[in-house]
Design a protein around this motif. Sequence first.
Motif, PDB file in Angstrom:
ATOM      1  N   LEU A  52       0.829  -1.202   0.000  1.00 14.37           N
ATOM      2  CA  LEU A  52       0.000   0.000   0.000  1.00 14.37           C
ATOM      3  C   LEU A  52       0.865   1.254   0.000  1.00 14.37           C
ATOM      4  N   LEU A  53       1.933   1.241   0.781  1.00  7.48           N
ATOM      5  CA  LEU A  53       2.825   2.403   0.854  1.00  7.48           C
ATOM      6  C   LEU A  53       3.490   2.662  -0.491  1.00  7.48           C
ATOM      7  N   ASP A  54       3.953   1.599  -1.136  1.00  5.27           N
ATOM      8  CA  ASP A  54       4.567   1.748  -2.451  1.00  5.27           C
ATOM      9  C   ASP A  54       3.545   2.255  -3.471  1.00  5.27           C
ATOM     10  N   ALA A  55       2.339   1.711  -3.450  1.00  2.49           N
ATOM     11  CA  ALA A  55       1.307   2.127  -4.402  1.00  2.49           C
ATOM     12  C   ALA A  55       0.930   3.587  -4.215  1.00  2.49           C
ATOM     13  N   ALA A  56       0.983   4.060  -2.966  1.00  8.46           N
ATOM     14  CA  ALA A  56       0.597   5.442  -2.682  1.00  8.46           C
ATOM     15  C   ALA A  56       1.696   6.437  -3.012  1.00  8.46           C
ATOM     16  N   LEU A  57       2.951   6.091  -2.689  1.00 11.41           N
ATOM     17  CA  LEU A  57       4.041   7.062  -2.800  1.00 11.41           C
ATOM     18  C   LEU A  57       4.992   6.797  -3.950  1.00 11.41           C
ATOM     19  N   ARG A  93       4.048   1.415  -8.360  1.00 12.17           N
ATOM     20  CA  ARG A  93       3.681   2.759  -8.830  1.00 12.17           C
ATOM     21  C   ARG A  93       4.682   3.271  -9.859  1.00 12.17           C
ATOM     22  N   TRP A 109      -2.564  -3.261 -12.385  1.00  6.94           N
ATOM     23  CA  TRP A 109      -3.192  -2.933 -11.106  1.00  6.94           C
ATOM     24  C   TRP A 109      -4.078  -4.073 -10.608  1.00  6.94           C
TER      25      TRP A 109
END
Length: 302
Positions: free
Chosen positions: A12-17, A92, A286
Amino acid sequence: MSTAAILALAMLLDAALGEPDWLWRRLPHPAVLMGRLIGWGDRRLNHGQARRAKGVALLLALMIGAALLGWALSLFGPLIEIILAAILLAQRSLVEHLRAVADGLRQSLPAGRRAVAMIVSRDTAAMPADAVARSAIESGAENLSDGIIAPAFWFLLGGLPGLLVYKIVNTADSMIGYRTPRYADFGWAAARMDDLLNLAPARLTALLIAIPGGVLHRWRDIKADAALHRSPNAGWPEAAMARAIGVALAGPRSYDGRVQQFPWVHGAGARVIGPLEIDAAITRLWQAWLVMWAIALVLACL
């Protein structure tokens, strides 16, 4: 906190940032540090006699060092593991690179060529638009395996040590795992170990593309197309992606000014393609990411 829970949060952190430019302008990325270390070993050892033995010794040292470093860093607790795992995933970033190619093609063919040159090693200066799109889609499928699913797979099995071992081997393969006079012997161990570590993740990646893509019933065809690839692993996600979005991939391409004939993957698929097909591939990336994330979440709950 379980390894699966850490992975789910890291994804989730990688996908967000993704890869924050402001950070990596100031600090060397871990992959860059790995590359420097491998480059140092290449310069020091890749000469004279017994190059294959030297390559094996270097790879073993890198793997042992990566495992020990991962173990030491994991002692600092789950937060550090989440951050480091997120840094070493690349969902991302991968999507952004593919979107840049699609946007470039919408602007002009030269802009598309410039964008795809950032992610592939083949000749791009004279590529037609469909070859630009194919190159981007192939790179996206293969890097989904190498950059997201395989690291996640080895993190689930081996925690931070497993992830770092995979990344150092994969980086070594990308730098010295070539069948050239300079690296045929010295890079042999890196190439073979990378093949081994990607054996299961590549096939898992194909499944993760095929299931939401609605082509799982074509698994025999995907398997047959994967066998056409020169790599024992890279063909799997590429073949699944080709069928999931209905395009033909691979085929002839040019390296160092010389056209090489590669068999078509899903040759019955569309060959005149462009940014819309890249968009479709991004959707599949995705979807595959989401299925992998759901697997991690379920394992965390169990």
